[in-house]
Each structure stands twice: as structure tokens, then as C-alpha cells.
Design an enzyme around this catalytic site. Structure first.
Site, PDB file in Angstrom:
ATOM      1  N   GLU A 161     -13.298   0.794   1.233  1.00 46.13           N
ATOM      2  CA  GLU A 161     -11.933   0.839   0.476  1.00 46.13           C
ATOM      3  C   GLU A 161     -11.962  -0.182  -0.672  1.00 46.13           C
ATOM      4  O   GLU A 161     -11.620   0.153  -1.969  1.00 46.13           O
ATOM      5  CB  GLU A 161     -10.759   0.755   1.315  1.00 46.13           C
ATOM      6  N   CYS A 209       0.803  -1.416  -0.076  1.00 50.31           N
ATOM      7  CA  CYS A 209      -0.030   0.039  -0.005  1.00 50.31           C
ATOM      8  C   CYS A 209       0.802   1.072  -0.046  1.00 50.31           C
ATOM      9  O   CYS A 209       0.344   2.363  -0.302  1.00 50.31           O
ATOM     10  CB  CYS A 209      -0.802   0.203   1.328  1.00 50.31           C
ATOM     11  N   ASP A 229     -13.088  12.329  -6.794  1.00 50.72           N
ATOM     12  CA  ASP A 229     -13.279  11.327  -7.936  1.00 50.72           C
ATOM     13  C   ASP A 229     -12.440  11.774  -8.890  1.00 50.72           C
ATOM     14  O   ASP A 229     -11.869  12.813  -9.227  1.00 50.72           O
ATOM     15  CB  ASP A 229     -14.735  11.667  -8.522  1.00 50.72           C
ATOM     16  N   HIS A 230     -11.585  10.554  -9.435  1.00 50.83           N
ATOM     17  CA  HIS A 230     -10.380  10.462 -10.315  1.00 50.83           C
ATOM     18  C   HIS A 230      -9.304  11.614  -9.965  1.00 50.83           C
ATOM     19  O   HIS A 230      -8.729  12.058 -10.803  1.00 50.83           O
ATOM     20  CB  HIS A 230     -11.120  11.174 -11.753  1.00 50.83           C
TER      21      HIS A 230
END
Lengths: 136, 136, 136, 136, 136, 136
Positions: E125, E34, E80-81
Site C-alpha cells: 500500500e 484513512c 487502476d485509476h
């Protein structure tokens, strides 16, 4: 005129994977923990698909109430809360892999449907393992 | 070059199953509680699949933003929060079974896509009942 | 001794959001397309939770067959394939928002359960909108 | 003898959509926010389907432990927690659209399976966007 | 009067887990893959719950259109994105663990809601890892 | 500081419901087809929730790799592909209802976690039946 209607059902059963022609060692080697002689089990999710033309009067390929009744009476009542290896004729001598269970269900349902309809059986053994059988 | 891209959408609508050529008794007998004259309704989940070659410059079979816009403007805005029997041209004279709704959506979208692309419509009426239509 | 058991069920119904004390304009302004006078509908997914001590003889908080029968007979048969506004006593004068439907279900089920048990109702109107009611 | 077995897996990765032959403006125009130079990411859900006859001794089309190991070692370990554009050979010069990722996975797995078996790859980029690739 | 309404949304983003006060070795040891400096990403599924009394005129705890607009404008459009570490003020100096993202979303939404309403944020997640934050 | 992190896992097992203090007739009457002496089985989906303050250095309530390892080693390896009644110490003399399995898992995990952390166990026996246990 390719329309397919699908109906979902489920049953819970115990099973083990086992080839009686093999030694216990070979069964354990090939089937791993799935060959546990004390059994394990699954929530089987079943999806039955029927393909054909629509009846112009109903707009149905097949009446889902009829299809649901077939699945409940011929499949779910036969396998639900059963030990597939010990308590069903279908798997007395056939290894109850997802592939073989899907084919057995297809063979149970096929004679109940008109010859003009195609039949597909999708069987989820777990959320990650599933099979599809569309006939021989 | 068989790649299919799928886009999921949804709409909520009221409907009843009804054949106007039949008596109320026959409608009730064939369609059961789905023929309730006061209507019932569903959350329809729609999956549209488009099959074709990939554009070498974009790596897309079809731009999903374009496909999403088509589905939203031509399907969702037409059917969402509507009474399918009373408020849509498509089902003024056609029984709004899942089969017929899937075909209607296919006929709405087909002219918007290039002839080189194949179109598939999957429509979930409930989590347990769904249909797939791939064209005439 | 905090164990909760949950049972999932579903029903499909038509409804509209509407406050009869308001003008049509105000209803449209507040409830938007949900106030469509011709109705729309949903697949309602219902989860009923019952909290309490385990019966030492059965290992059950509550027999899920009993709970399932309560839900089916008192809730699903009452609301399934109905127009909530027009065909149910609960929403003749009450706006059938998800909040109000969850509370109505709670009030239907509460008297059927022993006072030692707590009750929770979760109701999905769509996959994206849901409510939870745990009592007054 | 049409049986297909499916195995589901997943990996989490960063990517951006980008055609290096184009200007930044054209990339932004065609790929929108998916072309963000700082990357975004997805939980990719992968379903691998293998079609063929059943082995009469095992009742398997393919041993799912073997298939799972292939997917884990050749696909998941290669792509999981990676930046697809910057850290994988497959997408160093290929735009990592869902279509291209599905084809890359198909090309990785195809040589590992017997020629008598057909291979299908389904890749979910999100719950609403997915692709299927069945080979050239 | 305990009713909670929930609204589901989603956004796709890149991130890495990283504590700048630590060496690269310690980051790799604690956060494993991660901590990949090239980033990976997720489809974050967000559920926002708001608890309070029902408005007697609407039957709403909170208007879901209003709640949806808050979530879209203040949370989804922000994240977002995006690359959470590099492109958001919230995670410029805060490790974007699911716990910290959930708390950041709670802090963004809390001032927008009436003090009489309680707020809960649930963030997935992945399908297997999720968190819930109900405030300090 | 109320943050809860959740981790999902699963195991497949055979079981039957049975109270050895009762006659076979009474077992059949109370537990129905769940008391089948030949067993049936389930795909158990397990969600473990841990509540506590976040570690300021990691941003974690608990390291999910650590939690995942606990669940895998202490729960999944103990119960997966087992006959719960015949092959586990936990259910040699305890009826393996979902309630009792959830409590057993809670008792297995509780000593492994710091006293400052609260523990919740959610266990799905089927998609429609599940339980939650938060401790005595």
C-alpha cells in the site's frame, strides 16, 4: 560535451556530531541525539560523478574500473568500519556532518582526476538525508 | 520557468565493449571482461527528463503519455531484447558504452521535441554505474 | 530455532531462451523476443538465504564473509559477464530460464554448506520478474 | 560554495486532472484515465533540496531537523490523506499535475528559508513519473 | 519441486477505510485519517507469486507473459485509476484495507491457474505497509 | 486464513562484534573489521510481520497504527542513535550480530501481541546482508 558518469559505492561507519568549542549542553541542544558521546552509525551510500568529454577511442568519459579503484582505495578503505571522529585524520577536528564528509571525499578524489574533468560527490547518510557537493 | 518532468523506462540487451581499430589483446586489456566476444548483457534503466515552461491549460511541461509513447516506440522497441553490437544501426560502428548509448538515445529523441524544451538522458547500466547526457 | 541469513550479490550475463528439440518457429512462438538468436542480457540480482541455528559463540547462523566468498567464487565468477548458453557447462543443454538458473545456483552451493543448514536461492532477472528455489 | 542537502518525505493523496474551462469530453481526451471524476490517488514521494554555504560552527547548510519540521508541518500535514482537488486551497482552481504540486510546495517552503539559500523540489507521483522545480 | 516465480505490477487508486455499520465517529476513531470521506490514494505495488513444478520443455513454472497478461487484464485494468469504494464491485460492500485488496486479487487470479499451482499475493500500500495473502 | 501484514521502520546505531570470552586476536580473526573496538555503525531497516485472521469489522489483521506505535516505542526509541554494545541491556552480554538483534526485537514485541498472531522479524544490517527470525 556534457556527459557525466556516476559510480556508486558504500561504507559503514560510526560517528557523532560534536563541536568541541561548545559545552556538552549546547552540543546536545543543537545536534540532539546525533551528539550521543557513545556514537551511532550509518550505512553511507556514496555516488561519485565525473563530467567531461568522451575519449573517442574508448567511448568513456573516465574508465569506471579506474574510478572504482580510486573510490575503493582512497575512500572506502579509509572510512569503512571506522569511527570517523576517533580514527580518521579528516574528522579529528572537523564535525563529520554529511556535508563535511562529502566535501572531504571531494578533496580526496579531486587531485586524482584530470583538470578537464568536473567532479561531483553525492552522499546518502540515510535513505532520507543526503547531500551533494560540487566543489568550492 | 524551470520545471523538468522525468519518465522512467527500461530495456534488456546484450552488448560487448570493442574498438575494431584495436587488436584483441588491446581490447581485452582496456575493456576487461566487458570485451567478451560472446557478449554479456544488462537491464538498462532509462530516465528521460524534459525541461521547459508549463502549458497554462494543462499544467504539463509535456504530456507524459506522449513522452512515454516516444520512448517506447523509438527507444525501447529499438533496443529491447537486442544485441546492441550486432542488431542496431546505432552501434554497428560505435562502441556501446553507457555514455554512447545515452547520447544515441538523446539524438533519437531530440528531433521529436519542441525546440523550446531541453532534453536530458540518464541511463543506468547497472545499479552502480550510470551516466547522464544533456546534449552537445 | 528458525533464523535465516541472506546475502545479496549480482552478475551481468547474456542469454537466450531456447529448446533445441523444437523448431525455430516453435521457439519464437513460445519464448517470443527472449529467443532472439543474437542474445539479450540481464543484470541478475541474487539473494542467497541460509537457515539454521545460531552458533552460540559467534551469534552467526553462518559467517557472511564465508557465504560471500562461496557466492563470489562459485557463482559470480562462473556467470558474470558470460554468455550463459555458450560459455557455461550448466546451460549448455539446459534452457537458462530464471527458474533453471536459480536451481543451478542452488545445486552449486548446496554441497558447500553443512547438512544442518537449509538453503534458499532468490534470483531477480529483472526488477519485475524473479524466482525462488528452496530445493527438491 | 555549492553544497546541497536533501530531505525526503512522503504523503498519500487523491486527485484528478481536470481543467474546468474544458468540456468533459476534452478533459477525458487530454487527461485520459487521470481525469476520472471519482478520483484516483498516489503515494507522493517528495525530496526537498536546499543549497548554500555551510555554517562553520555546525557544518550544516541547514539543520535537517528544522527542514524536516518545515516539510512535515507545512506540506505533509496539509496534503497527506487529502483529496487535493476538493480539500486544499492550492488546487481549488489549479490542476494538480505533478508539475503544479511541485511548484505549490516550492512556494510554500520558499518564504521559510533564508534568501541566501536556493530551493529545489523533486516530486515523485509514481516510481516512473517525477518532476523537479527550482523556482521561477 | 519448490520453485516460485514472481511478477510485479502496479496500479494507482483512491480509497477510504470505512465500515458502514459504524457511526462516522467510530469510523474516524478506528481508521483515523484513512477514513477521510473525500478519499485519499496510493500507488499500489503488487507482486504475484506462483509455486509449482517446472515444465521440462520450457523450464517455466508458468509463462510470465501469460501471468503478466492475467494480472494486467484482470487486476490492473479493473483497479487502476479507480476509486475502489465507489467504482469496483469487490469493495462496494467490503472495506478496501490492504488485507482485503490482497485477498480480492487472490480470488480473482486463483481460478485462472492450474490446481497444481499455489498462489501468493503480496500488496504494498506504501513502501512501509504491505501484506501477503496465501489463500484460505 | 493466512494473511500477514508488514510494517517497515528503521534506526541508526553503532556496534561492534565481540565475544568477551575470546582474546582480542581471536575476535579480530573471526569478526574481522566488524570487531573494531572503536565501533562502526549501520542504518538498520526493520520489517515486522504479523500473521493471523482478519478482524471482520475492520478488515485488519492488526491495526498498523498500533503496530507502528509498538515498534516505535519499544524498538526504535530503545536502539536509535545508540551504541548497541554499551548502551542497551539487550547487548550488554550478547554479541549484536544481525541474528541476535532480530531475535531481541522478536522477544521485545512477542508479549505485546495476541497469542493467536504469529510474529516475524526481518532486519537489514546493510542492503546486502539481512536476517529473518520467526521465533524459537
Amino acid at each position: 560535451m556534457a556527459t557525466t558518469v556516476f559510480r556508486k559505492a558504500h561504507f559503514n561507519a560510526a560517528h557523532r556530531l560534536h563541536n568541541p568549542a561548545w559545552s556538552d549542553e549546547k552540543n546536545a541542544e543543537v545536534f540532539g541525539k546525533c551528539s550521543n558521546p557513545k556514537y551511532h552509525g550509518h550505512n553511507y551510500n556514496l555516488i561519485v560523478g565525473v563530467t567531461g568529454p568522451k575519449d573517442p577511442e574508448t567511448g568513456f568519459v573516465v574508465d569506471l574500473s579506474f574510478l572504482n579503484r580510486l573510490i575503493t582505495e582512497l575512500v572506502v578503505e579509509r572510512f569503512d568500519h571506522k569511527n570517523l571522529n576517533e580514527e580518521t585524520a579528516e574528522f579529528a577536528n572537523v564535525n563529520p556532518t554529511a556535508e563535511n564528509i562529502a566535501e572531504a571525499i571531494w578533496r580526496i578524489l579531486r587531485p586524482e582526476l584530470d583538470d578537464s574533468l568536473a567532479l561531483k560527490v553525492i552522499l546518502y547518510e540515510t535513505e532520507r538525508n543526503f547531500v551533494e557537493y560540487t566543489g568550492p
